[in-house]
Motif scaffolding. Structure first.
Motif, PDB file in Angstrom:
ATOM      1  N   VAL B  81       0.719  -1.115   0.097  1.00 53.16           N
ATOM      2  CA  VAL B  81      -0.197  -0.112  -0.006  1.00 53.16           C
ATOM      3  C   VAL B  81       0.881   1.296  -0.047  1.00 53.16           C
ATOM      4  O   VAL B  81       1.987   1.067   0.549  1.00 53.16           O
ATOM      5  CB  VAL B  81      -0.782   0.005   1.022  1.00 53.16           C
ATOM      6  CG1 VAL B  81      -0.277   0.025   2.607  1.00 53.16           C
ATOM      7  CG2 VAL B  81      -1.937   1.133   1.145  1.00 53.16           C
ATOM      8  N   THR B  82       0.461   2.252  -0.778  1.00 53.62           N
ATOM      9  CA  THR B  82       1.021   3.592  -0.426  1.00 53.62           C
ATOM     10  C   THR B  82       1.046   4.084   0.795  1.00 53.62           C
ATOM     11  O   THR B  82      -0.308   4.466   1.017  1.00 53.62           O
ATOM     12  CB  THR B  82       0.407   4.437  -1.774  1.00 53.62           C
ATOM     13  OG1 THR B  82       0.712   3.775  -2.953  1.00 53.62           O
ATOM     14  CG2 THR B  82       1.163   5.866  -1.711  1.00 53.62           C
ATOM     15  N   ALA B 116       8.759   5.775  -4.811  1.00 50.93           N
ATOM     16  CA  ALA B 116       9.305   4.247  -5.365  1.00 50.93           C
ATOM     17  C   ALA B 116       8.518   3.889  -6.223  1.00 50.93           C
ATOM     18  O   ALA B 116       9.075   3.018  -7.138  1.00 50.93           O
ATOM     19  CB  ALA B 116       9.630   3.585  -4.214  1.00 50.93           C
ATOM     20  N   GLY B 117       7.392   3.755  -6.223  1.00 50.24           N
ATOM     21  CA  GLY B 117       6.144   3.251  -7.131  1.00 50.24           C
ATOM     22  C   GLY B 117       6.448   3.980  -8.343  1.00 50.24           C
ATOM     23  O   GLY B 117       6.744   3.187  -9.575  1.00 50.24           O
ATOM     24  N   HIS B 118       6.636   5.010  -8.409  1.00 50.30           N
ATOM     25  CA  HIS B 118       6.724   5.974  -9.868  1.00 50.30           C
ATOM     26  C   HIS B 118       8.185   5.307 -10.618  1.00 50.30           C
ATOM     27  O   HIS B 118       7.967   5.125 -11.720  1.00 50.30           O
ATOM     28  CB  HIS B 118       6.880   7.405  -9.731  1.00 50.30           C
ATOM     29  CG  HIS B 118       5.316   8.017  -9.747  1.00 50.30           C
ATOM     30  ND1 HIS B 118       4.537   7.782 -10.711  1.00 50.30           N
ATOM     31  CD2 HIS B 118       4.741   9.029  -9.016  1.00 50.30           C
ATOM     32  CE1 HIS B 118       3.486   8.634 -10.816  1.00 50.30           C
ATOM     33  NE2 HIS B 118       3.521   8.989  -9.314  1.00 50.30           N
ATOM     34  N   CYS B 301       2.321   4.260 -17.935  1.00 51.43           N
ATOM     35  CA  CYS B 301       3.284   4.002 -16.578  1.00 51.43           C
ATOM     36  C   CYS B 301       3.298   5.330 -15.893  1.00 51.43           C
ATOM     37  O   CYS B 301       3.888   5.402 -15.088  1.00 51.43           O
ATOM     38  CB  CYS B 301       4.458   3.410 -16.887  1.00 51.43           C
ATOM     39  SG  CYS B 301       4.196   1.872 -17.704  1.00 51.43           S
ATOM     40  N   CYS B 302       3.150   6.420 -16.645  1.00 52.60           N
ATOM     41  CA  CYS B 302       3.288   7.769 -15.774  1.00 52.60           C
ATOM     42  C   CYS B 302       2.826   8.353 -14.836  1.00 52.60           C
ATOM     43  O   CYS B 302       2.818   8.622 -13.656  1.00 52.60           O
ATOM     44  CB  CYS B 302       3.528   9.011 -17.055  1.00 52.60           C
ATOM     45  SG  CYS B 302       4.745   8.564 -18.174  1.00 52.60           S
ATOM     46  N   THR B 303       1.015   8.002 -15.135  1.00 55.16           N
ATOM     47  CA  THR B 303       0.235   8.813 -14.248  1.00 55.16           C
ATOM     48  C   THR B 303      -0.076   7.623 -12.960  1.00 55.16           C
ATOM     49  O   THR B 303       0.249   6.543 -12.972  1.00 55.16           O
ATOM     50  CB  THR B 303      -1.136   8.793 -14.736  1.00 55.16           C
ATOM     51  OG1 THR B 303      -1.347   7.590 -15.320  1.00 55.16           O
ATOM     52  CG2 THR B 303      -1.103  10.069 -15.684  1.00 55.16           C
ATOM     53  N   ASP B 304      -0.434   8.201 -11.688  1.00 51.11           N
ATOM     54  CA  ASP B 304      -0.873   7.345 -10.794  1.00 51.11           C
ATOM     55  C   ASP B 304      -1.701   5.922 -10.801  1.00 51.11           C
ATOM     56  O   ASP B 304      -2.586   6.111 -11.575  1.00 51.11           O
ATOM     57  CB  ASP B 304      -1.407   8.098  -9.553  1.00 51.11           C
ATOM     58  CG  ASP B 304      -0.404   9.075  -9.078  1.00 51.11           C
ATOM     59  OD1 ASP B 304       0.427   9.104  -9.408  1.00 51.11           O
ATOM     60  OD2 ASP B 304      -0.980   9.981  -8.150  1.00 51.11           O
ATOM     61  N   ASN B 305      -0.912   5.077 -10.327  1.00 46.06           N
ATOM     62  CA  ASN B 305      -1.751   3.680 -10.586  1.00 46.06           C
ATOM     63  C   ASN B 305      -1.220   2.910  -9.616  1.00 46.06           C
ATOM     64  O   ASN B 305      -0.306   3.259  -8.864  1.00 46.06           O
ATOM     65  CB  ASN B 305      -1.547   3.172 -11.857  1.00 46.06           C
ATOM     66  CG  ASN B 305      -0.110   2.635 -12.351  1.00 46.06           C
ATOM     67  OD1 ASN B 305       0.428   1.873 -11.785  1.00 46.06           O
ATOM     68  ND2 ASN B 305       0.356   3.730 -13.006  1.00 46.06           N
ATOM     69  N   ILE B 309       2.624   0.403  -7.470  1.00 49.39           N
ATOM     70  CA  ILE B 309       2.941   0.194  -6.106  1.00 49.39           C
ATOM     71  C   ILE B 309       3.272  -1.324  -6.050  1.00 49.39           C
ATOM     72  O   ILE B 309       3.728  -1.944  -5.217  1.00 49.39           O
ATOM     73  CB  ILE B 309       1.546   0.487  -5.472  1.00 49.39           C
ATOM     74  CG1 ILE B 309       1.627   2.038  -5.618  1.00 49.39           C
ATOM     75  CG2 ILE B 309       2.099   0.517  -3.966  1.00 49.39           C
ATOM     76  CD1 ILE B 309       2.899   2.919  -5.395  1.00 49.39           C
ATOM     77  N   ALA B 310       2.391  -2.208  -6.942  1.00 52.64           N
ATOM     78  CA  ALA B 310       2.553  -3.428  -6.864  1.00 52.64           C
ATOM     79  C   ALA B 310       3.987  -4.094  -7.291  1.00 52.64           C
ATOM     80  O   ALA B 310       4.677  -4.857  -6.575  1.00 52.64           O
ATOM     81  CB  ALA B 310       1.626  -4.165  -7.669  1.00 52.64           C
ATOM     82  N   VAL B 311       4.667  -3.230  -8.061  1.00 52.51           N
ATOM     83  CA  VAL B 311       5.897  -3.771  -8.580  1.00 52.51           C
ATOM     84  C   VAL B 311       6.976  -3.321  -7.415  1.00 52.51           C
ATOM     85  O   VAL B 311       7.832  -4.183  -6.980  1.00 52.51           O
ATOM     86  CB  VAL B 311       6.288  -2.903  -9.750  1.00 52.51           C
ATOM     87  CG1 VAL B 311       7.909  -3.480 -10.183  1.00 52.51           C
ATOM     88  CG2 VAL B 311       5.327  -3.847 -10.915  1.00 52.51           C
TER      89      VAL B 311
END
Ligand SMILES: [Zn+2]
Lengths: 200, 338
Positions: B81-82, B116-118, B301-305, B309-311
């Motif tokens: 989770v973020t 880190a997600g981005h 892959c750029c916008t929030d998704n 976060i899963a990766v």
């Protein structure tokens, strides 16, 4: 029949585990704005004390507001995810109803800030009229004209606080809880609707 | 070795997102409930409105992601989770949902930093090489992050005032463009020329950024024209602003690349979708630094998704990152020390 009850909508954190109408374990404490980190540790304690596991839960009951916007979303986020992934029925009581319990002729009042309060008249668990966010001055007028029990943030209108047990109220109100037919679409009752949409 | 499956929840701003990743980068499900139409009406994200929509959507989005992956929560190995940074009320919904799944299904809980997600969004489409340099640009962030190794983050530089996306949105607003302004500034800039002199931003540290001076310079330019009743070309103003802002972005990036000599450089975050920025990386940086592999992520892959976060959560899980049940939203979470 095992019921898990949670309330994080106002100043308290309330967790109650009820089996066949009897409280097996409970946590009830003042927890203003700390419900988010406190709820799960307390929930886990209660489950250990009661020797319950998650899969024992037959139903969940939460308060769905009014109250602190962030607070009410804590228990509701948990309940929505828990009940939909575990297939558990969910019911709600109003936060004002929870404070009133089964008291007769009871006025329930919760701080809504800016000299206003969430206010409702409950009689033996049933709502008389409607719940609303009202100016404290108007509430004082209502209370001057009507005799009854006052619960909640009584000090806001210069009255003494009546000690109540929200855990016991949850237990008593189970027959009055509203069953939620579509859990996914459940949202908190915010009452002060317009506030959220003020753009800063 | 058996597969590792991580379910991730992202709710830091205005997207309620849930994704499921297998063995780090194979995305089995990626569901995003966007609120953009609602926030358009307000000309920006209203935090309380965003939180309300998150709580409305959260259980449905989880259910859809599981359906998309044809999995049950019990099939998952960990819940990511973020935790932050982001809007506190929005983060709360995702964090409580993640804790609920972790508790109800006895799964480890993995807190993930949004940045880190981005960065790890790039891993979905390319294999990351370390040491790695990431330029993270979005509505909330402008950061140069150096990663000596997998899951080691060092912030080299950051913005001293506005994030680049935030500045772009504000410039978009004064040019009377729709929300989100930055996207439309980029589009409008294509029709203009870089002809207007705007104040060059100046950050104190050579690896830091600054955009508020430039933004004010655009506002002053418009005021001055109005006062003198002079016409100006909005497309050229958009273009002049954008060139100036992107050069401000690339200056510190060049210094960092020279100094740290990474194997790879990636773009990350919503502003990585900016067409002119992508062009500058492709045409200029690539030619200047021939030893470095540049990666510009696909727009998706750029916008929030939550896939990102899963990766990132999968890598964190391997690195032993765990959250306990006191975990709470951290709107100002730091990337270092993750
Ligand atoms: Zn972001």
């Amino acid at each position: 029949m095992k019921t898990l009850c949670m309330d994080s909508a106002h100043k308290h954190l309330v967790i109650v585990l009820i089996e066949d109408g009897k409280i097996i374990s409970a946590c009830e404490k003042e927890c203003w704005k700390r419900q988010s980190e406190t709820l799960f540790p307390e929930l886990i304690n209660c489950f250990e004390e009661a020797k319950w596991s998650v899969d024992d839960i037959d139903e969940v009951v939460i308060s769905d507001g009014p109250g602190s916007y962030t607070g009410v979303r804590i228990a509701m986020s948990i309940a929505k995810v828990l009940c939909t992934t575990k297939n558990i029925p969910l019911s709600c009581v109003s936060t004002l109803q929870l404070y009133a319990g089964l008291n007769e002729n009871c006025y329930s009042l919760l701080d809504a800030r800016s000299k206003r309060a969430y206010f409702a008249h409950y009689h033996s668990g049933k709502l008389i009229g409607e719940e609303s966010a009202v100016d404290l001055a108007d509430i004082m007028n209502v209370l001057a004209d009507h005799k009854g029990v006052l619960v909640g943030d009584c000090e806001l209108v210069g009255k003494e606080k009546k000690p109540i047990s929200l855990a016991e109220h949850f237990c008593a109100l189970l027959p009055y809880a509203r069953k939620i037919t579509n859990i996914h679409t459940l949202t908190p009752r915010y009452l002060k609707e317009n506030d959220a949409y003020k753009v800063k | 070795m058996s597969d590792t499956i991580v379910l991730a929840i992202e709710s830091s701003c205005d997207e309620t997102a849930v994704a499921i990743a297998k063995n780090d980068t194979e995305i089995l499900a990626n569901v995003v409930a966007t609120q953009i139409d609602v926030h358009k009406d307000f000309g920006g994200v209203v935090p309380e409105v965003a939180s309300r929509i998150h709580v409305e959507n959260i259980s449905m989005v989880i259910e859809q992601a599981l359906k998309q992956a044809d999995l049950k929560v019990s099939d998952v190995d960990a819940i990511a989770v973020t935790q932050g940074p982001g809007l506190i009320g929005s983060l709360h919904v995702g964090v409580q949902a993640a804790k609920t799944l972790a508790w109800a299904f006895a799964k480890p809980l993995i807190p993930v930093h949004h940045i880190a997600g981005h960065i790890y969004a790039n891993a979905i489409v390319t294999s990351l090489q370390f040491p790695l340099m990431a330029l993270v640009v979005s509505g909330g962030h402008t950061e140069l992050v150096y990663m000596r190794d997998e899951w080691r983050f060092e912030i080299l530089g950051t913005t001293q005032d506005d994030a680049i996306g935030e500045a772009g949105d504000k410039v978009g607003r004064v040019l009377k463009l729709p929300y989100p302004g930055g996207v439309y500034v980029d589009r409008l800039a294509k029709e203009g020329k870089n002809i207007y002199q705007l104040a060059k931003p100046k950050a104190q540290n050579e690896l830091d950024f600054s955009f508020s001076g430039l933004k004010s310079s655009v506002l002053q330019f418009i005021d001055r024209c109005a006062r003198k009743q002079e016409e100006y070309d909005p497309a050229s103003l958009a273009c002049s602003y954008q060139e100036c802002a992107l050069q401000e972005l690339l200056g510190p990036t060049r210094i960092a690349l020279k100094r740290y000599q990474p194997k790879m450089m990636v773009l990350a975050g919503g502003v990585a979708a900016n067409s002119r920025l992508r062009e500058l990386v492709e045409n200029d940086l690539k030619k200047e630094f021939t030893n470095i592999a540049f990666h510009v992520p696909p727009l998706s892959c750029c916008t929030d998704n939550a896939a990102m976060i899963a990766v990132a959560g999968s890598v964190a899980y391997r690195h032993g990152v765990r959250g306990d049940f006191t975990l709470t939203a951290d709107p100002g979470m730091e990337l270092c020390g993750v």
